[in-house]
Motif scaffolding. Structure first.
Motif, PDB file in Angstrom:
ATOM      1  N   ARG A 141      31.906  37.146  33.162  1.00 53.18           N
ATOM      2  CA  ARG A 141      32.328  38.403  32.809  1.00 53.18           C
ATOM      3  C   ARG A 141      33.497  38.898  33.783  1.00 53.18           C
ATOM      4  NH1 ARG A 141      29.703  42.123  29.303  1.00 53.18           N
ATOM      5  NH2 ARG A 141      28.431  41.044  27.904  1.00 53.18           N
ATOM      6  N   SER A 142      33.336  38.456  35.213  1.00 47.78           N
ATOM      7  CA  SER A 142      34.083  38.920  36.380  1.00 47.78           C
ATOM      8  C   SER A 142      34.589  37.715  37.075  1.00 47.78           C
ATOM      9  CB  SER A 142      33.450  39.882  37.136  1.00 47.78           C
ATOM     10  OG  SER A 142      32.391  39.386  38.076  1.00 47.78           O
ATOM     11  N   LEU A 143      35.662  38.215  37.999  1.00 50.93           N
ATOM     12  CA  LEU A 143      36.012  37.261  39.049  1.00 50.93           C
ATOM     13  C   LEU A 143      35.425  37.243  40.120  1.00 50.93           C
ATOM     14  CD1 LEU A 143      40.147  37.736  38.678  1.00 50.93           C
ATOM     15  CD2 LEU A 143      38.714  35.770  38.048  1.00 50.93           C
ATOM     16  N   SER A 144      34.645  38.622  40.474  1.00 43.04           N
ATOM     17  CA  SER A 144      33.777  38.552  41.293  1.00 43.04           C
ATOM     18  C   SER A 144      32.436  37.671  41.234  1.00 43.04           C
ATOM     19  CB  SER A 144      33.312  40.025  41.593  1.00 43.04           C
ATOM     20  OG  SER A 144      34.247  40.773  41.864  1.00 43.04           O
ATOM     21  N   ALA A 145      32.115  37.615  39.997  1.00 41.09           N
ATOM     22  CA  ALA A 145      30.971  36.664  39.752  1.00 41.09           C
ATOM     23  C   ALA A 145      31.221  35.168  40.266  1.00 41.09           C
ATOM     24  CB  ALA A 145      30.468  36.566  38.309  1.00 41.09           C
ATOM     25  N   ILE A 146      32.492  34.834  39.696  1.00 37.53           N
ATOM     26  CA  ILE A 146      33.135  33.481  39.894  1.00 37.53           C
ATOM     27  C   ILE A 146      33.132  33.332  41.661  1.00 37.53           C
ATOM     28  CG2 ILE A 146      35.195  31.814  39.827  1.00 37.53           C
ATOM     29  CD1 ILE A 146      35.233  33.176  36.935  1.00 37.53           C
ATOM     30  N   ALA A 147      34.034  34.360  42.253  1.00 41.92           N
ATOM     31  CA  ALA A 147      33.984  34.054  43.793  1.00 41.92           C
ATOM     32  C   ALA A 147      32.832  33.986  44.371  1.00 41.92           C
ATOM     33  CB  ALA A 147      34.807  35.298  44.259  1.00 41.92           C
ATOM     34  N   ARG A 148      31.633  34.678  43.923  1.00 42.08           N
ATOM     35  CA  ARG A 148      30.299  34.626  44.575  1.00 42.08           C
ATOM     36  C   ARG A 148      29.669  33.275  44.284  1.00 42.08           C
ATOM     37  NH1 ARG A 148      25.362  38.498  44.088  1.00 42.08           N
ATOM     38  NH2 ARG A 148      23.788  37.719  45.845  1.00 42.08           N
ATOM     39  N   ALA A 149      30.068  32.755  43.200  1.00 43.90           N
ATOM     40  CA  ALA A 149      29.390  31.289  42.669  1.00 43.90           C
ATOM     41  C   ALA A 149      30.231  30.242  43.662  1.00 43.90           C
ATOM     42  CB  ALA A 149      29.632  30.915  41.222  1.00 43.90           C
ATOM     43  N   ILE A 150      31.453  30.554  44.092  1.00 45.67           N
ATOM     44  CA  ILE A 150      32.210  29.401  44.741  1.00 45.67           C
ATOM     45  C   ILE A 150      31.801  29.430  46.394  1.00 45.67           C
ATOM     46  CG2 ILE A 150      34.466  28.856  45.744  1.00 45.67           C
ATOM     47  CD1 ILE A 150      35.536  29.763  42.646  1.00 45.67           C
ATOM     48  N   THR A 151      31.560  30.532  46.777  1.00 46.46           N
ATOM     49  CA  THR A 151      31.692  30.982  48.218  1.00 46.46           C
ATOM     50  C   THR A 151      30.080  31.206  48.703  1.00 46.46           C
ATOM     51  OG1 THR A 151      31.772  33.303  48.091  1.00 46.46           O
ATOM     52  CG2 THR A 151      33.746  31.962  48.401  1.00 46.46           C
ATOM     53  N   GLY A 152      29.331  31.613  47.595  1.00 49.05           N
ATOM     54  CA  GLY A 152      28.015  32.167  48.124  1.00 49.05           C
ATOM     55  C   GLY A 152      27.816  33.618  48.870  1.00 49.05           C
ATOM     56  N   THR A 153      28.775  34.113  49.043  1.00 46.51           N
ATOM     57  CA  THR A 153      28.720  35.482  49.457  1.00 46.51           C
ATOM     58  C   THR A 153      29.566  36.427  48.448  1.00 46.51           C
ATOM     59  OG1 THR A 153      30.908  35.195  50.451  1.00 46.51           O
ATOM     60  CG2 THR A 153      28.586  34.762  51.855  1.00 46.51           C
ATOM     61  N   ARG A 154      29.238  37.796  48.642  1.00 50.86           N
ATOM     62  CA  ARG A 154      30.000  38.598  47.740  1.00 50.86           C
ATOM     63  C   ARG A 154      31.505  38.819  48.061  1.00 50.86           C
ATOM     64  NH1 ARG A 154      26.531  41.674  44.541  1.00 50.86           N
ATOM     65  NH2 ARG A 154      24.533  41.488  44.901  1.00 50.86           N
ATOM     66  N   TRP A 155      32.146  38.811  47.035  1.00 53.85           N
ATOM     67  CA  TRP A 155      33.841  39.022  47.172  1.00 53.85           C
ATOM     68  C   TRP A 155      34.212  39.832  46.009  1.00 53.85           C
ATOM     69  CZ3 TRP A 155      37.884  37.124  49.905  1.00 53.85           C
ATOM     70  CH2 TRP A 155      37.727  36.265  51.001  1.00 53.85           C
ATOM     71  N   ASN A 156      35.258  40.480  46.398  1.00 55.29           N
ATOM     72  CA  ASN A 156      35.948  41.411  45.320  1.00 55.29           C
ATOM     73  C   ASN A 156      36.859  39.965  44.656  1.00 55.29           C
ATOM     74  OD1 ASN A 156      38.613  42.300  44.025  1.00 55.29           O
ATOM     75  ND2 ASN A 156      37.685  44.042  44.576  1.00 55.29           N
ATOM     76  N   GLY A 157      36.473  39.760  43.417  1.00 51.75           N
ATOM     77  CA  GLY A 157      37.217  38.509  42.672  1.00 51.75           C
ATOM     78  C   GLY A 157      38.681  38.572  42.856  1.00 51.75           C
ATOM     79  N   TRP A 158      39.349  39.929  42.621  1.00 52.87           N
ATOM     80  CA  TRP A 158      40.606  40.065  42.605  1.00 52.87           C
ATOM     81  C   TRP A 158      41.173  39.699  43.863  1.00 52.87           C
ATOM     82  CZ3 TRP A 158      43.755  43.251  38.834  1.00 52.87           C
ATOM     83  CH2 TRP A 158      43.296  43.194  37.675  1.00 52.87           C
ATOM     84  N   THR A 159      40.412  40.139  44.918  1.00 58.61           N
ATOM     85  CA  THR A 159      40.989  39.742  46.223  1.00 58.61           C
ATOM     86  C   THR A 159      40.836  38.176  46.530  1.00 58.61           C
ATOM     87  OG1 THR A 159      40.321  41.908  47.265  1.00 58.61           O
ATOM     88  CG2 THR A 159      40.685  40.110  48.651  1.00 58.61           C
ATOM     89  N   PHE A 160      39.878  37.593  46.181  1.00 63.70           N
ATOM     90  CA  PHE A 160      39.477  36.197  46.314  1.00 63.70           C
ATOM     91  C   PHE A 160      40.609  35.305  45.633  1.00 63.70           C
ATOM     92  CE2 PHE A 160      37.513  32.060  45.143  1.00 63.70           C
ATOM     93  CZ  PHE A 160      37.014  31.855  46.628  1.00 63.70           C
ATOM     94  N   PHE A 161      41.042  35.772  44.514  1.00 64.66           N
ATOM     95  CA  PHE A 161      41.972  34.962  43.866  1.00 64.66           C
ATOM     96  C   PHE A 161      43.348  35.540  44.166  1.00 64.66           C
ATOM     97  CE2 PHE A 161      38.198  33.746  41.605  1.00 64.66           C
ATOM     98  CZ  PHE A 161      38.267  32.377  41.566  1.00 64.66           C
ATOM     99  N   GLY A 162      43.680  36.566  44.995  1.00 62.96           N
ATOM    100  CA  GLY A 162      45.119  36.927  45.310  1.00 62.96           C
ATOM    101  C   GLY A 162      45.758  37.622  44.213  1.00 62.96           C
ATOM    102  N   ILE A 163      45.006  38.290  43.439  1.00 62.93           N
ATOM    103  CA  ILE A 163      45.657  39.018  42.261  1.00 62.93           C
ATOM    104  C   ILE A 163      45.815  40.603  42.798  1.00 62.93           C
ATOM    105  CG2 ILE A 163      45.424  39.990  40.070  1.00 62.93           C
ATOM    106  CD1 ILE A 163      43.503  37.579  39.488  1.00 62.93           C
ATOM    107  N   ARG A 164      46.937  40.918  42.667  1.00 58.12           N
ATOM    108  CA  ARG A 164      47.458  42.285  42.678  1.00 58.12           C
ATOM    109  C   ARG A 164      47.612  42.997  41.764  1.00 58.12           C
ATOM    110  NH1 ARG A 164      50.807  39.859  47.096  1.00 58.12           N
ATOM    111  NH2 ARG A 164      49.478  40.218  49.011  1.00 58.12           N
ATOM    112  N   PRO A 165      47.313  44.504  41.321  1.00 60.76           N
ATOM    113  CA  PRO A 165      47.773  45.097  40.015  1.00 60.76           C
ATOM    114  C   PRO A 165      49.286  45.210  39.855  1.00 60.76           C
ATOM    115  CG  PRO A 165      46.037  46.394  41.409  1.00 60.76           C
ATOM    116  CD  PRO A 165      46.564  45.080  42.273  1.00 60.76           C
ATOM    117  N   ARG A 166      49.718  45.282  38.580  1.00 62.18           N
ATOM    118  CA  ARG A 166      51.067  45.367  38.345  1.00 62.18           C
ATOM    119  C   ARG A 166      51.414  46.795  38.890  1.00 62.18           C
ATOM    120  NH1 ARG A 166      50.423  43.581  32.267  1.00 62.18           N
ATOM    121  NH2 ARG A 166      49.479  41.428  32.607  1.00 62.18           N
ATOM    122  N   SER A 167      52.756  46.686  39.578  1.00 65.65           N
ATOM    123  CA  SER A 167      53.148  48.008  39.727  1.00 65.65           C
ATOM    124  C   SER A 167      53.466  48.827  38.644  1.00 65.65           C
ATOM    125  CB  SER A 167      54.625  47.644  40.637  1.00 65.65           C
ATOM    126  OG  SER A 167      55.401  47.252  39.968  1.00 65.65           O
ATOM    127  N   GLY A 168      53.322  50.054  38.664  1.00 67.55           N
ATOM    128  CA  GLY A 168      53.810  51.044  37.827  1.00 67.55           C
ATOM    129  C   GLY A 168      52.402  51.013  36.784  1.00 67.55           C
TER     130      GLY A 168
END
Length: 169
Positions: A141-168
């Motif tokens: 359901r979330s990128l954060s869950a995937i990031a946690r599964a990959i690293t074993g630690t809590r991450w903001n999924g958007w930060t882990f995958f380098g996603i930035r919200p679109r401007s505007g």
């Protein structure tokens, strides 16, 4: 014969504050005055129009909510049917998932997008789906869950995958 006693009203139950009606001709002037009011007066106006303490948000938020409230008190709010319809539409979009509700639909990557991240020498590929994400053939359901599964630690999924919200957005 037993008597039932009525409980006296609790002292902490103060009567609900009376919210003033706003005459329709006063609306344009009150809206125009909001940007020039000091923050203390904006908060006092919030107390008068909402009957609660103002939230600890920025000035722009207070001004926009007060502008809506002034118009709501003068012209009336949304009909109950409209509110129910909006709620139903929101549930269709997010399926009552609080995480998805917080992320605007248009800010999420487009379904079919592949997110690639190398971590400790291993390349991880995540596919964005209509309802969430897929990694190693499993839905998430979330990128954060995937990031946690990959690293074993809590991450903001958007930060882990380098996603930035679109401007505007």
């Amino acid at each position: 014969m037993t008597q039932t006693r009525r409980k006296p009203p609790a002292a902490s139950q103060a009567p609900a504050p009376t919210i003033p009606a706003i005459p329709k001709p006063d609306v344009p002037a009150r809206l125009a005055a909001l940007p020039g009011l000091p923050i203390g007066e904006l908060k006092a106006e919030w107390r008068r129009l909402f009957g609660t303490e103002p939230p600890p948000y920025n000035r722009r938020f207070l001004e926009s909510r007060l502008a809506y409230r002034i118009q709501e008190l003068a012209y009336g709010g949304l009909k109950r049917e409209t509110l129910e319809r909006l709620e139903a539409l929101g549930e269709q979009i997010d399926g009552r998932n609080v995480t998805l509700r917080r992320i605007r639909h248009e800010q999420r990557p487009i379904a079919g997008t592949r997110l690639i991240r190398e971590h400790q020498g291993v390349e991880h590929v995540v596919t964005v789906t209509r309802d969430g994400y897929e990694w190693q053939g499993r839905p998430y359901r979330s990128l954060s869950a995937i990031a946690r599964a990959i690293t074993g630690t809590r991450w903001n999924g958007w930060t882990f995958f380098g996603i930035r919200p679109r401007s505007g957005a």
